[in-house]
Each structure stands twice: as structure tokens, then as C-alpha cells.
Design a protein around this motif. Sequence first.
Motif, PDB file in Angstrom:
ATOM      1  N   TYR A 148      -3.601  18.171  30.946  1.00  0.00           N
ATOM      2  CA  TYR A 148      -5.298  18.407  30.606  1.00  0.00           C
ATOM      3  C   TYR A 148      -5.581  16.937  30.035  1.00  0.00           C
ATOM      4  CZ  TYR A 148      -9.752  20.018  29.738  1.00  0.00           C
ATOM      5  OH  TYR A 148     -11.052  20.238  29.610  1.00  0.00           O
ATOM      6  N   PHE A 149      -5.174  16.905  28.982  1.00  0.00           N
ATOM      7  CA  PHE A 149      -5.396  15.789  28.081  1.00  0.00           C
ATOM      8  C   PHE A 149      -5.267  14.474  28.716  1.00  0.00           C
ATOM      9  CE2 PHE A 149      -4.078  12.711  24.719  1.00  0.00           C
ATOM     10  CZ  PHE A 149      -5.251  12.763  24.054  1.00  0.00           C
ATOM     11  N   ILE A 150      -4.127  14.102  29.389  1.00  0.00           N
ATOM     12  CA  ILE A 150      -4.014  12.867  29.971  1.00  0.00           C
ATOM     13  C   ILE A 150      -5.223  12.815  31.165  1.00  0.00           C
ATOM     14  CG2 ILE A 150      -2.549  11.761  31.765  1.00  0.00           C
ATOM     15  CD1 ILE A 150      -0.318  12.974  29.955  1.00  0.00           C
ATOM     16  N   VAL A 151      -5.483  13.685  31.859  1.00  0.00           N
ATOM     17  CA  VAL A 151      -6.639  13.614  32.877  1.00  0.00           C
ATOM     18  C   VAL A 151      -7.861  13.407  32.128  1.00  0.00           C
ATOM     19  CG1 VAL A 151      -7.779  14.685  34.747  1.00  0.00           C
ATOM     20  CG2 VAL A 151      -5.252  15.059  34.734  1.00  0.00           C
ATOM     21  N   LEU A 152      -8.120  13.789  31.047  1.00  0.00           N
ATOM     22  CA  LEU A 152      -9.563  14.006  30.452  1.00  0.00           C
ATOM     23  C   LEU A 152      -9.669  12.369  30.043  1.00  0.00           C
ATOM     24  CD1 LEU A 152     -12.060  15.060  29.443  1.00  0.00           C
ATOM     25  CD2 LEU A 152     -10.731  16.058  27.459  1.00  0.00           C
ATOM     26  N   ARG A 153      -8.535  12.141  29.363  1.00  0.00           N
ATOM     27  CA  ARG A 153      -8.381  10.558  28.910  1.00  0.00           C
ATOM     28  C   ARG A 153      -8.635   9.637  29.938  1.00  0.00           C
ATOM     29  NH1 ARG A 153     -10.138   7.258  25.560  1.00  0.00           N
ATOM     30  NH2 ARG A 153      -8.937   5.414  25.393  1.00  0.00           N
ATOM     31  N   LYS A 154      -8.174   9.860  31.257  1.00  0.00           N
ATOM     32  CA  LYS A 154      -8.322   9.253  32.332  1.00  0.00           C
ATOM     33  C   LYS A 154      -9.918   9.015  32.915  1.00  0.00           C
ATOM     34  CE  LYS A 154      -5.289   9.799  35.668  1.00  0.00           C
ATOM     35  NZ  LYS A 154      -4.729  10.198  36.750  1.00  0.00           N
ATOM     36  N   VAL A 155     -10.260  10.244  32.796  1.00  0.00           N
ATOM     37  CA  VAL A 155     -11.904  10.338  33.380  1.00  0.00           C
ATOM     38  C   VAL A 155     -12.639   9.865  32.227  1.00  0.00           C
ATOM     39  CG1 VAL A 155     -13.676  12.099  33.781  1.00  0.00           C
ATOM     40  CG2 VAL A 155     -11.269  12.604  34.488  1.00  0.00           C
ATOM     41  N   LEU A 156     -12.520   9.583  31.042  1.00  0.00           N
ATOM     42  CA  LEU A 156     -13.253   8.926  30.120  1.00  0.00           C
ATOM     43  C   LEU A 156     -13.148   7.335  30.560  1.00  0.00           C
ATOM     44  CD1 LEU A 156     -12.647  10.950  26.693  1.00  0.00           C
ATOM     45  CD2 LEU A 156     -14.680  10.937  28.356  1.00  0.00           C
ATOM     46  N   GLU A 157     -12.401   6.730  31.063  1.00  0.00           N
ATOM     47  CA  GLU A 157     -12.187   5.455  31.260  1.00  0.00           C
ATOM     48  C   GLU A 157     -12.973   5.120  32.640  1.00  0.00           C
ATOM     49  OE1 GLU A 157      -8.076   4.382  31.146  1.00  0.00           O
ATOM     50  OE2 GLU A 157      -8.189   5.280  29.094  1.00  0.00           O
ATOM     51  N   ILE A 158     -13.587   5.892  33.193  1.00  0.00           N
ATOM     52  CA  ILE A 158     -14.286   5.801  34.553  1.00  0.00           C
ATOM     53  C   ILE A 158     -15.423   5.795  34.212  1.00  0.00           C
ATOM     54  CG2 ILE A 158     -14.558   6.647  36.779  1.00  0.00           C
ATOM     55  CD1 ILE A 158     -11.934   8.104  36.724  1.00  0.00           C
TER      56      ILE A 158
END
Length: 172
Positions: free
Chosen positions: A139-149
Motif C-alpha cells: 500500500y505504501f509503495i503504491v501510494l508513493r507511486k501515485v504521489l509522483e504522478i
Amino acid sequence: SLVHWEEFLNFLISKAFPLNKSLHQRLYKLIETTYDSMLFNFPYLENYYIDYALFEYKLGHVAKMHKIYQRGLKVFKQRSLHLWTSYLKLCNEVLVSNKQLFQKYETAEKYIGLHYYSGGFWELYMEQIKERCANEVRYFIVLRKVLEIPQHSFSKFYGLWLQYIDEAQDLS
């Protein structure tokens, strides 16, 4: 004329109301053929793929539902945000296997993950990760990825990030 197709389809569906599995076979075939013909003539009507798939889903024809969404996504070269989010919402209910479900999400991410309005997709994805994964690191990894978009709902995800940081117990 699209207007006539819509009128005919609405008339047939009104005759099938209330929709249940005891629908007369001839009426079912007529509705199915009408949807197929309409989408053959007007292949870019996203909402009708969704309506057709929901019609099949309500009758318990899950395999047909998948085929309809696959057909619609193929027409749009897998790039329809609306079709993907609608499809994934039904897959959340239908697919029991986490592996199959997350494969669909990963495929969708490849095609629509960078869309400016993909916030709804990412919310669905993260919700399923929270529900189905025991490890919260994903969850943390996906959330971090979303913040970069760069996307329309950045502030919502940034708020989730800040909330996640506030709730962190282990700072390592």
C-alpha cells in the motif's frame, strides 16, 4: 440513427423489468442482439458497453460480462479510464483470486495509470490492496507511486500520505 437504437433498447429493457434470471429467452436474445448490433454500428459508446456488461452481470453471466468489457477495452486500445474503472469495480466483487485481480489492476495501471483523472482508479486499487494484502508495505509503495504522478486528485493522495506518516509507529 443512434436515437432510434436507444429508444428500441430502452423499450426492450422496460419489457424485461424487473430484471432477473427468469427472463424469457427470446427477449434476452433480442436484447443481447440489439446491444451487439448497436455497438457494432457505434463502437465508441463507452456507456453502452458498461450497460450491456451490467445487464449480463445481473443475469449471472459473469463470463459474458468479462468478454463485453474486453471487447470494449479492445476498441479503445485499453485506454478508456471509464471502462477500466467500471470493469475493476465488478472484478472486485467477482474475482476471488487476489493474483488474478491484481493482474487486472496492473494491466489497467499500464494503460491508464498516468491519466490526469486516474484518481478514481488509484482509489480502487489502493482500497483493494488495503483489504486483500496482509503486508501494508505494498500500500505504501503504491501510494508513493501515485504521489509522483501529476493528476487532478493529488491533494487527496497527499493527505493519505500525511495520514500514513502520522500513524507510523516504527520510524525505521
